[in-house]
Motif scaffolding. Structure first.
Motif, PDB file in Angstrom:
ATOM      1  N   TYR A   1       0.838  -1.195   0.000  1.00  0.00           N
ATOM      2  CA  TYR A   1       0.000   0.000   0.000  1.00  0.00           C
ATOM      3  C   TYR A   1       0.872   1.245   0.000  1.00  0.00           C
ATOM      4  CZ  TYR A   1      -3.559   3.398   1.142  1.00  0.00           C
ATOM      5  OH  TYR A   1      -4.386   4.481   1.099  1.00  0.00           O
ATOM      6  N   ASP A   2       0.596   2.125  -0.949  1.00  0.00           N
ATOM      7  CA  ASP A   2       1.308   3.400  -1.050  1.00  0.00           C
ATOM      8  C   ASP A   2       0.324   4.515  -0.713  1.00  0.00           C
ATOM      9  OD1 ASP A   2       2.655   5.720  -1.730  1.00  0.00           O
ATOM     10  OD2 ASP A   2       3.461   4.913  -3.596  1.00  0.00           O
ATOM     11  N   PRO A   3       0.512   5.180   0.430  1.00  0.00           N
ATOM     12  CA  PRO A   3      -0.437   6.223   0.824  1.00  0.00           C
ATOM     13  C   PRO A   3      -0.475   7.411  -0.136  1.00  0.00           C
ATOM     14  CG  PRO A   3       1.429   6.143   2.338  1.00  0.00           C
ATOM     15  CD  PRO A   3       1.578   4.995   1.401  1.00  0.00           C
TER      16      PRO A   3
ATOM     17  N   LYS B   1      -2.849   5.998  -2.672  1.00  0.00           N
ATOM     18  CA  LYS B   1      -3.987   5.374  -1.985  1.00  0.00           C
ATOM     19  C   LYS B   1      -4.420   4.043  -2.596  1.00  0.00           C
ATOM     20  CE  LYS B   1      -5.815   9.682  -0.206  1.00  0.00           C
ATOM     21  NZ  LYS B   1      -5.034  10.743  -0.759  1.00  0.00           N
ATOM     22  N   ARG B   2      -3.418   3.218  -2.928  1.00  0.00           N
ATOM     23  CA  ARG B   2      -3.689   1.859  -3.432  1.00  0.00           C
ATOM     24  C   ARG B   2      -2.417   1.027  -3.323  1.00  0.00           C
ATOM     25  NH1 ARG B   2      -1.949   0.914  -8.861  1.00  0.00           N
ATOM     26  NH2 ARG B   2      -1.106   2.799  -9.786  1.00  0.00           N
TER      27      ARG B   2
END
Length: 57
Positions: free
Chosen positions: A13-15, A18-19
């Motif tokens: 997950y990459d903030p 957002k996915r």
């Protein structure tokens, strides 16, 4: 995200976007990863053990 374990089948997950993404997927990404293979003698850290338990559930 450096040093964080993740399942290669799911990505991490990459903030910022957002996915979940795979290493090198995003433009300008210079991520690398190292496989964890217990059959080859790799030792599971507590973080990896937790991730494996969550994946099995």
């Amino acid at each position: 995200m450096n040093g964080k374990p993740f399942l290669i089948s799911e990505g991490m997950y990459d903030p910022a976007v957002k996915r979940k993404v795979q290493c090198g997927e995003l433009p300008g990404c210079q991520c690398t990863y190292r496989s964890f293979i217990p059959e080859f003698g790799d030792k599971a850290t507590p973080e990896i053990q937790k991730l494996l338990k969550e994946a099995a559930a």
